[in-house]
Motif scaffolding. Structure first.
Motif, PDB file in Angstrom:
ATOM      1  N   GLN A  64       0.745  -1.272  -0.033  1.00 24.41           N
ATOM      2  CA  GLN A  64       0.306   0.012   0.090  1.00 24.41           C
ATOM      3  C   GLN A  64       0.820   1.291   0.154  1.00 24.41           C
ATOM      4  OE1 GLN A  64      -3.117  -0.325   2.793  1.00 24.41           O
ATOM      5  NE2 GLN A  64      -4.076  -1.482   1.536  1.00 24.41           N
ATOM      6  N   SER A  65       2.103   1.207   0.807  1.00 20.33           N
ATOM      7  CA  SER A  65       2.909   2.415   0.549  1.00 20.33           C
ATOM      8  C   SER A  65       3.353   2.554  -0.715  1.00 20.33           C
ATOM      9  CB  SER A  65       4.122   1.998   1.454  1.00 20.33           C
ATOM     10  OG  SER A  65       3.637   2.029   2.693  1.00 20.33           O
ATOM     11  N   ALA A  66       3.700   1.462  -1.439  1.00 25.47           N
ATOM     12  CA  ALA A  66       3.991   1.579  -2.880  1.00 25.47           C
ATOM     13  C   ALA A  66       2.955   2.194  -3.614  1.00 25.47           C
ATOM     14  CB  ALA A  66       4.420  -0.036  -3.373  1.00 25.47           C
ATOM     15  N   MET A  67       1.663   1.757  -3.560  1.00 33.26           N
ATOM     16  CA  MET A  67       0.852   2.344  -4.757  1.00 33.26           C
ATOM     17  C   MET A  67       0.461   3.772  -4.134  1.00 33.26           C
ATOM     18  SD  MET A  67      -1.910  -1.149  -4.624  1.00 33.26           S
ATOM     19  CE  MET A  67      -2.538  -1.196  -6.162  1.00 33.26           C
ATOM     20  N   ARG A  68       0.799   4.229  -2.776  1.00 30.04           N
ATOM     21  CA  ARG A  68       0.879   5.515  -2.652  1.00 30.04           C
ATOM     22  C   ARG A  68       2.183   6.264  -2.745  1.00 30.04           C
ATOM     23  NH1 ARG A  68       0.019   6.259   3.027  1.00 30.04           N
ATOM     24  NH2 ARG A  68       0.514   3.963   3.292  1.00 30.04           N
ATOM     25  N   LYS A  69       2.941   5.584  -3.428  1.00 30.79           N
ATOM     26  CA  LYS A  69       4.301   6.269  -4.096  1.00 30.79           C
ATOM     27  C   LYS A  69       5.124   6.661  -2.822  1.00 30.79           C
ATOM     28  CE  LYS A  69       2.769   6.143  -8.240  1.00 30.79           C
ATOM     29  NZ  LYS A  69       3.042   5.083  -9.067  1.00 30.79           N
ATOM     30  N   LYS A  70       4.922   5.870  -1.648  1.00 31.35           N
ATOM     31  CA  LYS A  70       5.895   6.177  -0.600  1.00 31.35           C
ATOM     32  C   LYS A  70       6.830   5.257  -0.210  1.00 31.35           C
ATOM     33  CE  LYS A  70       2.652   9.120   2.204  1.00 31.35           C
ATOM     34  NZ  LYS A  70       2.144   9.581   3.173  1.00 31.35           N
ATOM     35  N   SER A  71       6.693   4.234  -0.993  1.00 36.96           N
ATOM     36  CA  SER A  71       7.816   3.136  -0.804  1.00 36.96           C
ATOM     37  C   SER A  71       9.262   3.499  -0.944  1.00 36.96           C
ATOM     38  CB  SER A  71       7.524   1.516  -1.305  1.00 36.96           C
ATOM     39  OG  SER A  71       7.348   1.925  -2.860  1.00 36.96           O
ATOM     40  N   GLY A  72       9.546   4.253  -2.174  1.00 41.97           N
ATOM     41  CA  GLY A  72      11.010   4.738  -2.487  1.00 41.97           C
ATOM     42  C   GLY A  72      11.741   5.235  -1.372  1.00 41.97           C
ATOM     43  N   GLY A  73      10.861   6.314  -0.675  1.00 39.13           N
ATOM     44  CA  GLY A  73      11.398   6.907   0.333  1.00 39.13           C
ATOM     45  C   GLY A  73      11.657   5.890   1.700  1.00 39.13           C
ATOM     46  N   TYR A  74      10.744   5.234   1.918  1.00 41.00           N
ATOM     47  CA  TYR A  74      11.006   4.156   3.025  1.00 41.00           C
ATOM     48  C   TYR A  74      12.233   3.241   2.897  1.00 41.00           C
ATOM     49  CZ  TYR A  74       6.375   5.401   4.752  1.00 41.00           C
ATOM     50  OH  TYR A  74       5.374   6.106   5.195  1.00 41.00           O
ATOM     51  N   ILE A  75      12.197   2.789   1.487  1.00 39.47           N
ATOM     52  CA  ILE A  75      13.453   1.929   1.375  1.00 39.47           C
ATOM     53  C   ILE A  75      14.763   2.489   1.557  1.00 39.47           C
ATOM     54  CG2 ILE A  75      14.558   0.592  -0.810  1.00 39.47           C
ATOM     55  CD1 ILE A  75      11.511  -0.171  -1.822  1.00 39.47           C
ATOM     56  N   TYR A 272      -6.334 -11.679 -26.061  1.00 38.62           N
ATOM     57  CA  TYR A 272      -5.102 -12.710 -25.595  1.00 38.62           C
ATOM     58  C   TYR A 272      -5.697 -13.247 -24.185  1.00 38.62           C
ATOM     59  CZ  TYR A 272      -2.692 -10.057 -29.292  1.00 38.62           C
ATOM     60  OH  TYR A 272      -2.338  -9.408 -30.288  1.00 38.62           O
ATOM     61  N   ARG A 273      -5.489 -14.211 -23.958  1.00 36.41           N
ATOM     62  CA  ARG A 273      -5.796 -14.839 -22.649  1.00 36.41           C
ATOM     63  C   ARG A 273      -4.491 -15.287 -21.955  1.00 36.41           C
ATOM     64  NH1 ARG A 273     -11.033 -16.251 -21.743  1.00 36.41           N
ATOM     65  NH2 ARG A 273     -10.954 -18.177 -20.841  1.00 36.41           N
ATOM     66  N   LEU A 274      -4.132 -14.791 -20.792  1.00 40.97           N
ATOM     67  CA  LEU A 274      -2.863 -15.128 -20.496  1.00 40.97           C
ATOM     68  C   LEU A 274      -2.700 -15.701 -18.874  1.00 40.97           C
ATOM     69  CD1 LEU A 274      -0.913 -11.785 -21.462  1.00 40.97           C
ATOM     70  CD2 LEU A 274      -0.871 -14.210 -22.615  1.00 40.97           C
ATOM     71  N   VAL A 275      -1.748 -16.447 -18.708  1.00 40.11           N
ATOM     72  CA  VAL A 275      -1.601 -17.185 -17.259  1.00 40.11           C
ATOM     73  C   VAL A 275      -0.211 -16.117 -17.103  1.00 40.11           C
ATOM     74  CG1 VAL A 275      -0.862 -18.936 -15.951  1.00 40.11           C
ATOM     75  CG2 VAL A 275      -2.870 -19.084 -17.454  1.00 40.11           C
ATOM     76  N   VAL A 276      -0.286 -15.659 -15.657  1.00 41.56           N
ATOM     77  CA  VAL A 276       0.901 -14.891 -15.182  1.00 41.56           C
ATOM     78  C   VAL A 276       1.330 -15.562 -13.808  1.00 41.56           C
ATOM     79  CG1 VAL A 276       1.729 -12.830 -14.437  1.00 41.56           C
ATOM     80  CG2 VAL A 276       0.184 -12.652 -16.104  1.00 41.56           C
ATOM     81  N   GLU A 277       2.800 -15.494 -14.036  1.00 41.04           N
ATOM     82  CA  GLU A 277       3.564 -16.388 -12.938  1.00 41.04           C
ATOM     83  C   GLU A 277       4.224 -15.119 -12.225  1.00 41.04           C
ATOM     84  OE1 GLU A 277       4.354 -18.689 -10.653  1.00 41.04           O
ATOM     85  OE2 GLU A 277       6.635 -17.867 -10.278  1.00 41.04           O
ATOM     86  N   GLY A 278       4.201 -15.003 -10.732  1.00 43.87           N
ATOM     87  CA  GLY A 278       4.901 -14.163 -10.183  1.00 43.87           C
ATOM     88  C   GLY A 278       3.971 -12.820  -9.636  1.00 43.87           C
ATOM     89  N   PRO A 279       4.603 -12.163  -8.395  1.00 44.66           N
ATOM     90  CA  PRO A 279       3.750 -11.043  -7.962  1.00 44.66           C
ATOM     91  C   PRO A 279       3.674  -9.706  -8.973  1.00 44.66           C
ATOM     92  CG  PRO A 279       5.551 -11.939  -6.689  1.00 44.66           C
ATOM     93  CD  PRO A 279       5.713 -12.607  -7.734  1.00 44.66           C
ATOM     94  N   PRO A 280       2.857  -9.055  -8.644  1.00 51.51           N
ATOM     95  CA  PRO A 280       2.697  -7.664  -9.684  1.00 51.51           C
ATOM     96  C   PRO A 280       3.994  -6.792  -9.032  1.00 51.51           C
ATOM     97  CG  PRO A 280       0.898  -7.604  -8.367  1.00 51.51           C
ATOM     98  CD  PRO A 280       1.498  -8.938  -8.018  1.00 51.51           C
ATOM     99  N   ASN A 281       4.166  -5.692  -9.963  1.00 49.55           N
ATOM    100  CA  ASN A 281       4.877  -4.470  -9.497  1.00 49.55           C
ATOM    101  C   ASN A 281       3.695  -3.484  -8.644  1.00 49.55           C
ATOM    102  OD1 ASN A 281       5.304  -1.521 -10.378  1.00 49.55           O
ATOM    103  ND2 ASN A 281       7.177  -2.461  -9.813  1.00 49.55           N
ATOM    104  N   TRP A 282       4.052  -3.281  -7.796  1.00 49.15           N
ATOM    105  CA  TRP A 282       3.005  -2.377  -6.851  1.00 49.15           C
ATOM    106  C   TRP A 282       3.333  -0.802  -7.033  1.00 49.15           C
ATOM    107  CZ3 TRP A 282      -0.959  -5.024  -5.526  1.00 49.15           C
ATOM    108  CH2 TRP A 282      -0.647  -6.446  -5.278  1.00 49.15           C
ATOM    109  N   THR A 283       4.555  -0.538  -7.372  1.00 42.56           N
ATOM    110  CA  THR A 283       4.895   0.959  -7.456  1.00 42.56           C
ATOM    111  C   THR A 283       4.102   1.528  -8.765  1.00 42.56           C
ATOM    112  OG1 THR A 283       6.908   0.417  -8.421  1.00 42.56           O
ATOM    113  CG2 THR A 283       7.143   0.724  -6.359  1.00 42.56           C
ATOM    114  N   SER A 284       3.916   0.789  -9.760  1.00 42.46           N
ATOM    115  CA  SER A 284       3.422   1.243 -10.915  1.00 42.46           C
ATOM    116  C   SER A 284       2.388   0.489 -11.370  1.00 42.46           C
ATOM    117  CB  SER A 284       4.305   1.566 -12.273  1.00 42.46           C
ATOM    118  OG  SER A 284       5.517   2.436 -11.702  1.00 42.46           O
ATOM    119  N   PHE A 285       1.525   0.268 -10.445  1.00 43.23           N
ATOM    120  CA  PHE A 285       0.500  -1.002 -10.585  1.00 43.23           C
ATOM    121  C   PHE A 285      -0.356  -0.567 -12.042  1.00 43.23           C
ATOM    122  CE2 PHE A 285      -3.507  -3.336  -9.791  1.00 43.23           C
ATOM    123  CZ  PHE A 285      -3.054  -4.255  -9.486  1.00 43.23           C
TER     124      PHE A 285
END
Lengths: 427, 395
Positions: A64-75, A272-285
């Motif tokens: 949620q911090s990432a979606m609110r663009k705060k994660s970069g600073g925290y990291i 196209y119908r796809l299957v995705v493996e792996g978590p999403p990116n949250w910073t630029s969701f």
């Protein structure tokens, strides 16, 4: 200006549930409720509820911090304090957020933990994460639940017995001690019955992608759908109501022949119908999702939505075997499955949901998912002859989301899918 | 008794023989012998020995194996050791090894076990889930069951039913092995010039690929040699190395640290061979239980063991104090989660305790150490030139 996302009733219900949880967390001083930090994979929501505790999920705070663009600073804050650039960014985001006052998504301070429930399920970093937090919260009780890995693609009686012993002899007594509440098995059973109900609904929801066009996106929208079942509401009537409502909305979409809802409205054409493996990116969701829906790509299944529990193979919580059932749940989470099991599960998804392709979003700082993904991809390509795509990003570190690289790669991939489709039609 | 130089030369050859020739020869000598490969960090080799099998340490190809296929299995941001292990397997360096054990260290090694299963490498592949619960009646029992699974796999190959006597005999041999390694470190604590850390490394690593009986004979000779006043003391500081327990640094790096002005008086390079502190009970009626208890109560700290009840930073501080070291060098393999995630814990504690340290990262295949050597040299100089007081106020 960004377009306002469309909201259906289920979305409003979910928002109310989450707001309610954060409000409860903000009031623990007044209510005296105990706070239990824990993780999504192997989350023991029903047990936490049995002891009237409130859950906090550090991964959820991080995303949620990432979606609110705060994660970069925290990291960066964590990296100033000896945290390496190359480790899990959820951990660093959480540590940085804590160093900056632990302010949660609703703007209120998240209370300190009374319990750090270390459900060590499918991710080694969890163990290191709570070792770190224990040093920051010396008064919290750390309760470890070691979930054995399905190394041989099975849950043996010994594995279950090991977990049951931990739950009965370590976890429950320590929860009783911290909360001052005596364990009530009947209360737990009640929650487990509702869990099963919610699990039945969510399985039907994710199975709806068999329809063409698929009425939902099982990855980008899927991460919202798994919210209630993963973040402490599994075992509640609210969760059952939410999933019933969502299911009805999806049925209506199927009746009307509609595709998934995206942040910019309904997807017009399913190409196209796809299957995705792996978590999403949250910073630029949203940008990430947009690349897909702009190209007419809908995700019909994803491994990430199984991270908090794999229900599509039939497993359910069972109130008649309450503790055994909790143990089995933990062992059944996606990242606790071995590589051949993951391949088999994803292959089943590709077949069952008639996918045109398979895409891996490889996360730089998540070895639990990433290590082995290339071998999985090759295996799936060889056995199913399905076109595979590979992109790289990160969970919550904005430095590792390169929009143009990802877009270029995906555009090339979609061109390949298009050519393949044309060839098929010609034949 | 052989000359020390000759012993070390033999050990060097064993330690970096990527074809595991010695193990292969041992297996060919008699029917029913089995080779079991194990990855870092620790595995109770006693049980393999008792089953007429030879445990073979697999620590990657280091800087001696060019990686071609392995890079196709792992993204650039994953450590180096799994790609070199898979390269060794695909290039058939390990074809004579019957089974493979992947102890629980991290997600990368765990998932590597899955790739071995998927590729059907070996007759068996076992991810060994070491308990993170340290109660004998819970975690201890689970650990014994894990060991029984390994024995079952070996029995399926050679039919050997392990007896209590065989297990106790194996425990005795490995107790002796650990005692002698411990003696070498104790001598080096006071006389580190008698045997370089590079030589110690070769001697211990050799023991991971040859029968314990032969290794014990080597260690006996080494212990005799270093009882004598050999070598010339040099003006170096004493350091402890921490963090290099899985992917091993290239031997050039191990050497470079001592060349840059440090005597390494303790380290975690070959941690598995030293994981159990002290002897394991070799008279037990239930030897698996004895091995299990030793893991639960006598293990060295490790980044892979949940440590909340016995914090690792104070355990390392105690090692620094006991060894009379001037500081710590944190050497982590690039992208090594367990080691890197521990770094803030150690460093924050050491800042408070006043223990001096430096930190750097390496990769097993990197053989250019100029920058690291300069960094270590500066660390050594800063202590030698500007610090008079002995270090450490460990708790």
């Amino acid at each position: 200006m960004a377009q306002e996302a469309q909201k259906e009733k289920s979305m409003i219900l979910q928002k109310e549930m989450i707001d309610g949880l954060f409000n409860d967390l903000a009031q623990v001083k007044e209510t005296g409720k105990k706070v239990c930090y824990t993780f999504i994979p192997g989350n023991l929501s029903e047990l936490i509820r049995t002891f009237d505790m409130l859950p906090v999920y550090p991964e959820i705070n991080a995303l949620q911090s990432a979606m609110r663009k705060k994660s970069g600073g925290y990291i960066k804050e964590a990296e100033k304090n000896a945290h390496s650039e190359d480790v899990c960014t959820y951990v660093k985001c959480d540590v940085g957020m804590m160093m900056k006052g632990n302010i949660g998504p609703t703007g209120t301070k998240i209370p300190e933990p009374d319990i750090l429930l270390l459900s060590y399920t499918g991710c080694f970093t969890f163990l290191k994460w709570f070792e770190t937090l224990k040093r920051e919260y010396p008064n919290a009780k750390v309760i470890m639940v070691h979930t054995p890995y399905q190394e041989n693609a099975e849950i043996t009686p010994e594995m279950t017995q090991y977990m049951v012993k931990q739950l009965k002899e370590e976890v429950i007594p320590q929860m009783e001690e911290v909360t001052g509440i005596k364990f009530d098995e009947e209360k737990l059973k009640g929650f487990l019955r509702l869990s099963k109900e919610a699990e039945d609904w969510i399985t039907k929801i994710f199975d709806s992608t068999k329809h063409k066009p698929s009425p939902i996106d099982a990855y980008f929208a899927g991460v919202y759908y798994i919210g209630p079942i993963n973040i402490g509401f599994r075992g509640t009537q609210e969760a059952v109501d939410y999933y019933k409502e969502l299911y009805d909305e999806i049925q209506e979409r199927i009746r009307l022949g509609l595709g998934p809802i995206t942040p910019e409205g309904e997807m017009k054409e399913e190409k196209y119908r796809l299957v995705v493996e792996g978590p999403p990116n949250w910073t630029s969701f949203r940008e990430f999702w947009k690349i897909f829906y702009d190209m007419g790509a809908v995700i019909v299944a994803s491994s990430y939505t199984k991270v908090g529990g794999v229900y599509d193979l039939g497993w359910r919580h069972d109130a008649e075997r309450p503790i055994e059932s909790l143990a089995e749940y933990c062992m059944n989470c996606y990242t606790n499955m071995n590589i051949p099991q993951r391949i088999s599960l994803l292959s089943k998804c590709i077949t069952d949901y008639d996918a045109d392709g398979y895409v891996t979003n490889s996360i730089k700082s998540c070895n639990s998912f990433s290590a082995g993904q290339l071998a999985m991809m090759r295996d799936i390509e060889d056995h199913l002859e399905v076109p595979v795509g590979f992109i790289e990003s990160d969970l919550v570190d904005p430095r590792y989301f390169s929009y143009s690289n990802i877009k270029n790669r995906l555009e090339s991939y979609f061109q390949m899918l298009e050519q393949r489709k044309s060839l098929k039609e010609t034949v | 008794m052989k000359e020390l130089k000759e012993i070390i030369e033999t050990c060097k050859n064993y330690a970096f023989d990527l074809d595991f020739t010695k193990a292969k020869e041992w297996k060919a000598e008699k029917e029913g012998r089995v080779l079991v490969g194990y990855m870092p960090i620790y595995f109770p080799r006693e049980i393999i020995h008792a089953a007429n099998a030879l445990p073979v340490g697999i620590f990657g190809g280091g800087d001696r194996k060019q990686i071609i296929k392995g890079d196709a299995y792992y993204q650039s941001y994953i450590c180096h050791i799994p790609r070199s292990i898979i390269e060794l397997a695909l290039d058939k360096h390990m074809d004579h090894i019957d089974g493979f054990i992947f102890p629980s260290i991290c997600d990368v090694i765990r998932n590597l076990s899955g790739i071995f299963k998927q590729q059907k490498i070996g007759k068996f592949v076992k991810y060994m889930d070491f308990p993170q619960n340290f109660l004998p009646q819970i975690g201890g029992v689970f650990y014994q069951q894990e060991m029984e699974h390994v024995l079952k796999y070996i029995k399926e190959i050679n039919g050997v039913e392990v007896t209590k006597e065989a297990l106790n005999h194996s425990i005795e041999l490995y107790n002796k092995n650990r005692q002698m390694i411990s003696y070498i470190y104790d001598v080096r604590q006071n006389y580190p010039w008698r045997l370089s850390i590079e030589d110690v490394y070769h001697i211990i690593r050799a023991g991971t690929v040859i029968p314990v009986e032969e290794h014990n004979a080597i260690l006996e000779d080494v212990c005799e040699h270093i009882k004598k006043d050999i070598g010339v003391p040099q003006d170096k500081i004493k350091v402890v190395i921490s963090g290099a327990f899985c992917e091993q640094p290239a031997i050039g790096l191990i050497k470079a640290i001592e060349e840059a002005g440090c005597y390494v008086v303790d380290d975690d390079y070959m941690l598995g061979s030293r994981m159990i502190l002290g002897d394991i009970d070799s008279t037990s009626h239930n030897p698996l239980e004895a091995i299990s208890n030793s893991y639960i109560t006598q293990s060295q700290y490790s980044s892979s063991i949940y440590d909340v009840h016995d914090p690792k930073e104070y355990r390392l501080a105690k090692i620094v104090k006991d060894r009379g070291a001037n500081g710590v060098i944190f050497a982590s393999a690039s992208f090594c989660d367990p080691s890197l995630l521990d770094a803030p814990i150690f460093q924050n504690a050491f800042n408070k305790l006043g223990i001096r340290y430096i930190a750097f990262q390496y990769s097993e295949n990197i053989n250019q150490f100029k920058v690291i050597k300069e960094q270590v040299g500066a660390f050594s100089d800063s202590i030698k030139l500007w610090e008079d007081e002995p270090v450490v106020a460990a708790q």
